[in-house]
Design a protein around this motif. Sequence first.
Motif, mmCIF file in Angstrom:
data_model
loop_
_atom_site.group_PDB
_atom_site.id
_atom_site.type_symbol
_atom_site.label_atom_id
_atom_site.label_comp_id
_atom_site.label_asym_id
_atom_site.label_seq_id
_atom_site.Cartn_x
_atom_site.Cartn_y
_atom_site.Cartn_z
ATOM 1 N N ASN A 260 0.838 -1.188 0.000
ATOM 2 C CA ASN A 260 0.000 0.000 0.000
ATOM 3 C C ASN A 260 0.881 1.249 0.000
ATOM 4 O O ASN A 260 2.106 1.157 -0.113
ATOM 5 C CB ASN A 260 -0.979 -0.010 1.186
ATOM 6 C CG ASN A 260 -0.272 0.019 2.544
ATOM 7 O OD1 ASN A 260 0.880 0.445 2.669
ATOM 8 N ND2 ASN A 260 -0.976 -0.421 3.575
ATOM 9 N N GLU A 261 0.267 2.409 0.158
ATOM 10 C CA GLU A 261 1.027 3.657 0.057
ATOM 11 C C GLU A 261 2.041 3.832 1.181
ATOM 12 O O GLU A 261 2.998 4.601 1.055
ATOM 13 C CB GLU A 261 0.066 4.855 0.041
ATOM 14 C CG GLU A 261 -0.744 5.069 1.307
ATOM 15 C CD GLU A 261 -2.001 4.211 1.373
ATOM 16 O OE1 GLU A 261 -2.826 4.452 2.279
ATOM 17 O OE2 GLU A 261 -2.158 3.309 0.519
ATOM 18 N N ASN A 262 1.862 3.101 2.283
ATOM 19 C CA ASN A 262 2.801 3.187 3.412
ATOM 20 C C ASN A 262 3.818 2.046 3.415
ATOM 21 O O ASN A 262 4.528 1.849 4.405
ATOM 22 C CB ASN A 262 2.029 3.195 4.732
ATOM 23 C CG ASN A 262 1.166 4.439 4.872
ATOM 24 O OD1 ASN A 262 1.603 5.547 4.565
ATOM 25 N ND2 ASN A 262 -0.065 4.260 5.322
ATOM 26 N N GLU A 266 -0.516 -5.318 1.361
ATOM 27 C CA GLU A 266 -1.964 -5.140 1.245
ATOM 28 C C GLU A 266 -2.631 -6.516 1.196
ATOM 29 O O GLU A 266 -2.309 -7.350 0.337
ATOM 30 C CB GLU A 266 -2.285 -4.361 -0.027
ATOM 31 C CG GLU A 266 -3.711 -3.923 -0.156
ATOM 32 C CD GLU A 266 -4.075 -2.784 0.782
ATOM 33 O OE1 GLU A 266 -5.278 -2.628 1.052
ATOM 34 O OE2 GLU A 266 -3.171 -2.052 1.231
ATOM 35 N N LYS A 274 -3.069 -9.153 -1.925
ATOM 36 C CA LYS A 274 -3.718 -8.715 -3.149
ATOM 37 C C LYS A 274 -2.716 -8.706 -4.298
ATOM 38 O O LYS A 274 -1.535 -8.446 -4.111
ATOM 39 C CB LYS A 274 -4.334 -7.326 -2.957
ATOM 40 C CG LYS A 274 -5.471 -7.318 -1.936
ATOM 41 C CD LYS A 274 -6.083 -5.938 -1.789
ATOM 42 C CE LYS A 274 -7.231 -5.954 -0.772
ATOM 43 N NZ LYS A 274 -7.846 -4.606 -0.610
ATOM 44 N N LYS A 288 -2.448 -4.574 10.553
ATOM 45 C CA LYS A 288 -3.878 -4.367 10.326
ATOM 46 C C LYS A 288 -4.667 -5.131 11.374
ATOM 47 O O LYS A 288 -4.479 -6.345 11.494
ATOM 48 C CB LYS A 288 -4.240 -4.855 8.914
ATOM 49 C CG LYS A 288 -5.699 -4.740 8.535
ATOM 50 C CD LYS A 288 -5.936 -5.341 7.145
ATOM 51 C CE LYS A 288 -7.412 -5.267 6.771
ATOM 52 N NZ LYS A 288 -7.681 -5.855 5.436
#
Length: 372
Positions: A260-262, A266, A274, A288
């Motif tokens: 992901n962006e961080n 994901e 994913k 998460k």
Amino acid sequence: MSKTVVVVGASFAGLAVSHRLLKYTRQKEKNLRVVLVSPTSHFYWNLASIRAVVPGLIKEDQIFHPIEPGFSLYPKENFEFVYGSATSVDTDAKTASVAAPDGEKTLKYDYLVLATGARSANDDVPWKPLGSHEETVQQLRDTAKKVGAAKTILVAGAGATGCETSSEIKHKYGADKDVILLAADAEVMGGDVLASNMEYEMKKLGVDVRKNARVASTEVLADGRTEVRLVEGAPITVDLYLPTMGLKPNTGYLSEKLLNENKYVEVDEFYQVKNAENVWACGDIVSKPRAGFMITDKQAAGVAKNIELVIQGKAQLPVKLLPVDALMCAAGRDRGAGRIGNVKVFSIMAWALKGRTLGMPWAPKYVDGTQW
């Protein structure tokens, strides 16, 4: 035909997945083979790092345990330990490349688990494994030596690690050391429900808690002391600076399409990665809904079960986490603060559940699998 599961990372998540697969899934799938990849030979029970940085409180063999002997009860054909660091993953070819002491290795997998966790944002502190076992041990020793020698200590970051570390140092030394804790926010613990209780416990110990104090930069001076410059306010000069803010996911070996962006991996509700087939992830590499010891264990249980279901040609199940989020913090060796959901618990309960032992009796059980 054998089914190979490569598990990259041998900390909390990696050990939990590997042992569950070998203890339970192997009973149904006799040809299951688990390959565990680790850059370190020893498991680090870093939950106790906040006390281990205080000289004389914890022995190294209480928090460091060799990994490979813990898998000796499983048949050799079902398990392999690979000592090395993952350098890349090819999800199309279903291979993981590992830099090992004897050269680069390419591991073929049918199923892959990413469990390489996260590291401290600052590499000068031992809150997380540094790299090899020897590097982590030396860093912990060096930090404890500095804590013992320092008269003024500034702990930056008032999350759980910062609050607990400040409390441990002050509990041991009392008035002999000045301990300053900087909270970037208006409250410690990011304003969590237990914030007021934890602040009360720290202040009772004599920790100098300063809020709305965000670090802008630091500089080591000629005399060895550290000048800590704040976004607002005068700089603070101390003998020892211990930053506790932030984590960086260990995902440098992975393709951007998996992140992901961080830069965290994901995943979906099955904790399957994913944009990849037959790849799962759990632990701090996912963080998460947040990074957490008990959360990681629930994720690992779900991932191990889903791999078993996929091997059997069945549909996966959404990973179930804790029904109620709980958070316990040690406030020295005889007090604590905590909550279960939004309900605060008595100090003695937080002490009994965490502060008394910091979970160290569980460490050998994580390594040999008897925890599950």
